[in-house]
Design a protein around this motif. Structure first.
Motif, PDB file in Angstrom:
ATOM      1  N   LYS A   1      38.564  32.671  28.491  1.00  0.00           N
ATOM      2  CA  LYS A   1      37.357  32.542  29.297  1.00  0.00           C
ATOM      3  C   LYS A   1      37.645  32.312  30.783  1.00  0.00           C
ATOM      4  CE  LYS A   1      37.002  27.689  27.968  1.00  0.00           C
ATOM      5  NZ  LYS A   1      37.577  27.216  29.220  1.00  0.00           N
ATOM      6  N   GLU A   2      38.880  31.925  31.123  1.00  0.00           N
ATOM      7  CA  GLU A   2      39.227  31.716  32.527  1.00  0.00           C
ATOM      8  C   GLU A   2      39.627  33.001  33.235  1.00  0.00           C
ATOM      9  OE1 GLU A   2      40.959  30.327  30.025  1.00  0.00           O
ATOM     10  OE2 GLU A   2      40.370  28.197  29.991  1.00  0.00           O
ATOM     11  N   THR A   3      39.657  34.139  32.535  1.00  0.00           N
ATOM     12  CA  THR A   3      40.099  35.393  33.128  1.00  0.00           C
ATOM     13  C   THR A   3      39.264  35.720  34.373  1.00  0.00           C
ATOM     14  OG1 THR A   3      40.741  36.207  30.943  1.00  0.00           O
ATOM     15  CG2 THR A   3      40.481  37.845  32.675  1.00  0.00           C
ATOM     16  N   PRO A   4      39.902  36.046  35.492  1.00  0.00           N
ATOM     17  CA  PRO A   4      39.154  36.321  36.726  1.00  0.00           C
ATOM     18  C   PRO A   4      38.041  37.339  36.509  1.00  0.00           C
ATOM     19  CG  PRO A   4      41.488  36.189  37.220  1.00  0.00           C
ATOM     20  CD  PRO A   4      41.370  36.121  35.722  1.00  0.00           C
ATOM     21  N   GLY A   5      36.884  37.025  37.029  1.00  0.00           N
ATOM     22  CA  GLY A   5      35.690  37.836  36.871  1.00  0.00           C
ATOM     23  C   GLY A   5      34.686  37.183  35.952  1.00  0.00           C
ATOM     24  N   LEU A   6      35.150  36.538  34.874  1.00  0.00           N
ATOM     25  CA  LEU A   6      34.230  35.884  33.946  1.00  0.00           C
ATOM     26  C   LEU A   6      33.578  34.641  34.559  1.00  0.00           C
ATOM     27  CD1 LEU A   6      36.181  36.228  30.580  1.00  0.00           C
ATOM     28  CD2 LEU A   6      33.974  37.254  31.117  1.00  0.00           C
ATOM     29  N   PRO A   7      34.362  33.679  35.073  1.00  0.00           N
ATOM     30  CA  PRO A   7      33.700  32.518  35.685  1.00  0.00           C
ATOM     31  C   PRO A   7      32.817  32.895  36.868  1.00  0.00           C
ATOM     32  CG  PRO A   7      36.026  32.062  35.276  1.00  0.00           C
ATOM     33  CD  PRO A   7      35.829  33.525  35.068  1.00  0.00           C
ATOM     34  N   GLU A   8      33.243  33.898  37.638  1.00  0.00           N
ATOM     35  CA  GLU A   8      32.462  34.315  38.799  1.00  0.00           C
ATOM     36  C   GLU A   8      31.125  34.915  38.373  1.00  0.00           C
ATOM     37  OE1 GLU A   8      36.714  34.012  39.913  1.00  0.00           O
ATOM     38  OE2 GLU A   8      35.638  34.952  38.245  1.00  0.00           O
TER      39      GLU A   8
ATOM     40  N   ALA B   1      45.205  43.924  41.731  1.00  0.00           N
ATOM     41  CA  ALA B   1      43.827  43.677  42.193  1.00  0.00           C
ATOM     42  C   ALA B   1      43.126  42.578  41.411  1.00  0.00           C
ATOM     43  CB  ALA B   1      43.022  44.970  42.116  1.00  0.00           C
ATOM     44  N   GLY B   2      43.852  41.803  40.613  1.00  0.00           N
ATOM     45  CA  GLY B   2      43.238  40.630  39.996  1.00  0.00           C
ATOM     46  C   GLY B   2      42.783  40.782  38.572  1.00  0.00           C
ATOM     47  N   GLY B   3      42.897  41.966  37.986  1.00  0.00           N
ATOM     48  CA  GLY B   3      42.562  42.104  36.575  1.00  0.00           C
ATOM     49  C   GLY B   3      41.406  43.044  36.319  1.00  0.00           C
ATOM     50  N   LEU B   4      41.109  43.216  35.039  1.00  0.00           N
ATOM     51  CA  LEU B   4      40.103  44.176  34.599  1.00  0.00           C
ATOM     52  C   LEU B   4      38.683  43.789  34.982  1.00  0.00           C
ATOM     53  CD1 LEU B   4      41.287  45.064  30.969  1.00  0.00           C
ATOM     54  CD2 LEU B   4      41.184  46.621  32.914  1.00  0.00           C
ATOM     55  N   PHE B   5      38.401  42.479  35.058  1.00  0.00           N
ATOM     56  CA  PHE B   5      37.015  42.026  35.108  1.00  0.00           C
ATOM     57  C   PHE B   5      36.575  41.553  36.496  1.00  0.00           C
ATOM     58  CE2 PHE B   5      38.198  40.297  30.638  1.00  0.00           C
ATOM     59  CZ  PHE B   5      38.222  41.580  30.120  1.00  0.00           C
ATOM     60  N   VAL B   6      37.403  41.743  37.499  1.00  0.00           N
ATOM     61  CA  VAL B   6      37.141  41.097  38.786  1.00  0.00           C
ATOM     62  C   VAL B   6      35.842  41.582  39.442  1.00  0.00           C
ATOM     63  CG1 VAL B   6      39.515  40.482  39.300  1.00  0.00           C
ATOM     64  CG2 VAL B   6      38.673  42.758  39.939  1.00  0.00           C
ATOM     65  N   ARG B   7      35.374  42.772  39.098  1.00  0.00           N
ATOM     66  CA  ARG B   7      34.152  43.280  39.718  1.00  0.00           C
ATOM     67  C   ARG B   7      32.922  43.068  38.848  1.00  0.00           C
ATOM     68  NH1 ARG B   7      34.119  47.452  43.533  1.00  0.00           N
ATOM     69  NH2 ARG B   7      33.204  48.936  42.075  1.00  0.00           N
ATOM     70  N   TRP B   8      33.059  42.357  37.746  1.00  0.00           N
ATOM     71  CA  TRP B   8      31.906  42.097  36.890  1.00  0.00           C
ATOM     72  C   TRP B   8      30.780  41.343  37.591  1.00  0.00           C
ATOM     73  CZ3 TRP B   8      33.507  40.777  31.162  1.00  0.00           C
ATOM     74  CH2 TRP B   8      34.062  41.924  30.580  1.00  0.00           C
ATOM     75  N   PRO B   9      31.045  40.479  38.582  1.00  0.00           N
ATOM     76  CA  PRO B   9      29.920  39.841  39.269  1.00  0.00           C
ATOM     77  C   PRO B   9      28.927  40.826  39.879  1.00  0.00           C
ATOM     78  CG  PRO B   9      31.924  38.639  39.745  1.00  0.00           C
ATOM     79  CD  PRO B   9      32.342  39.883  38.996  1.00  0.00           C
ATOM     80  N   LEU B  10      29.353  42.078  40.106  1.00  0.00           N
ATOM     81  CA  LEU B  10      28.422  43.091  40.604  1.00  0.00           C
ATOM     82  C   LEU B  10      27.272  43.340  39.633  1.00  0.00           C
ATOM     83  CD1 LEU B  10      30.941  45.742  42.022  1.00  0.00           C
ATOM     84  CD2 LEU B  10      29.575  44.097  43.327  1.00  0.00           C
ATOM     85  N   LEU B  11      27.451  42.986  38.372  1.00  0.00           N
ATOM     86  CA  LEU B  11      26.408  43.185  37.365  1.00  0.00           C
ATOM     87  C   LEU B  11      25.276  42.173  37.486  1.00  0.00           C
ATOM     88  CD1 LEU B  11      28.830  43.648  34.354  1.00  0.00           C
ATOM     89  CD2 LEU B  11      27.279  45.434  35.149  1.00  0.00           C
ATOM     90  N   ALA B  12      25.530  41.055  38.144  1.00  0.00           N
ATOM     91  CA  ALA B  12      24.588  39.940  38.112  1.00  0.00           C
ATOM     92  C   ALA B  12      23.173  40.304  38.557  1.00  0.00           C
ATOM     93  CB  ALA B  12      25.136  38.769  38.923  1.00  0.00           C
ATOM     94  N   PRO B  13      22.972  41.013  39.688  1.00  0.00           N
ATOM     95  CA  PRO B  13      21.588  41.313  40.082  1.00  0.00           C
ATOM     96  C   PRO B  13      20.824  42.111  39.023  1.00  0.00           C
ATOM     97  CG  PRO B  13      23.079  41.662  41.916  1.00  0.00           C
ATOM     98  CD  PRO B  13      23.945  41.440  40.710  1.00  0.00           C
TER      99      PRO B  13
END
Length: 287
Positions: A33-40, A264-276
């Motif tokens: 769960k600490e994988t970069p992108g998930l907490p963000e 570039a920090g991993g697979l999930f780093v751009r997942w915060p773009l989904l938030a809106p």
């Protein structure tokens, strides 16, 4: 990290935010769960008055191992339902990607009382995508157990970090009967075999049609053979209350993140773009 005792398992989790609506984020692989992108992404959702559950599935992160059930995603789906019940957090919006999308769907199908909605992206599917998953998850463990023994399984790159974080896991692997372990791994591997009438392994299409909660499905990339566009479109067509939308990135997002995962920090780093999109959909579809 907090822990909950669920069906005899110690499950690690974090709860972010204190709003009334609960979201659950579930990735795939054995990513913690600490994988970069998930907490963000969790914090971005919580900023809109939500609470977000990040959890380590059994066989990932700091949680216990479990080698039961017809498939690993089904075992994890049952655990998620029990965790939501134990923490009194349901019904919740289940947001998942890759195999996390399978876990979310299986939870909704078999435990509808804990689910208020679904948000899904990077949905694993297709013959090649599913066969690669089965190979990645289980072939190394089967080969190590078959040719050497459980000591070799414990040393595998996928398993060693889980054992280093949790001594109970180490004892469980080393004490595991080799033949029983091989039977489980092969059963779980076979569960990924593509079957007619199943867009998602273990979820017959007729069962998918019975999932009536609102669902937001992000279209897969045409260039992504692991999470095919056809799978996302077919699944959106099966779920009665699904909305199919474009993701907030280009066609090659997964492939580009895979190629750049070290730099570039991993697979999930751009997942915060989904938030809106997630927040807007939830306000409209769930009230």
């Amino acid at each position: 990290m907090a822990y909950a005792n669920v069906d005899g398992l110690r499950i690690g989790y974090d709860l972010i935010g204190d709003g009334e609506r609960t979201w659950v984020l579930t990735p795939g692989g054995r990513f913690p769960k600490e994988t970069p992108g998930l907490p963000e992404l969790a914090r971005a959702l919580a900023a809109d008055g939500n609470r977000v559950l990040l959890w380590d599935r059994p066989n990932s992160g700091g949680s216990d191992l479990r080698f039961t059930g017809p498939s690993e995603p089904r075992m994890q789906a049952d655990t998620l339902a029990a965790l939501l019940t134990e923490l009194d957090l349901g019904p919740a919006v289940l947001a998942g990607a890759t195999v996390g999308s399978h876990i979310s769907l299986l939870t909704a199908a078999h435990h509808p009382e804990v689910v208020s909605g679904l948000s899904l992206w990077w949905i694993s599917g297709g013959v090649m995508g599913l066969m690669i998953l089965a190979n990645v998850y289980y072939t190394p463990a089967i080969t190590a157990a078959w040719t050497t023994g459980m000591d070799a399984v414990a040393a595998l790159p996928d398993w060693a970090p889980l054992l280093d974080r949790n001594e109970r896991n180490r004892r469980q692997v080393l004490d595991q009967d080799r033949d029983a372990f091989l039977a489980t791994m092969q059963r779980w591997m076979a569960a990924y075999c593509p079957r007619p009438g199943e867009q998602v392994p273990g979820l017959p299409d007729e069962l998918a049609r019975a999932i009536t909660v609102p669902a937001l499905v992000f279209r897969g990339g045409a260039s992504d053979p692991f999470h095919p566009r056809a799978t996302s479109e077919a699944l959106a067509g099966l779920l009665p209350n699904a909305r199919l939308v474009e993701p907030p990135w280009g066609d090659r997002e997964y492939l580009d993140r895979q190629a750049e995962r070290e730099s570039a920090g991993g697979l999930f780093v751009r997942w915060p773009l989904l938030a809106p999109a997630l927040r807007d959909w939830a306000r409209e579809a769930l009230g």
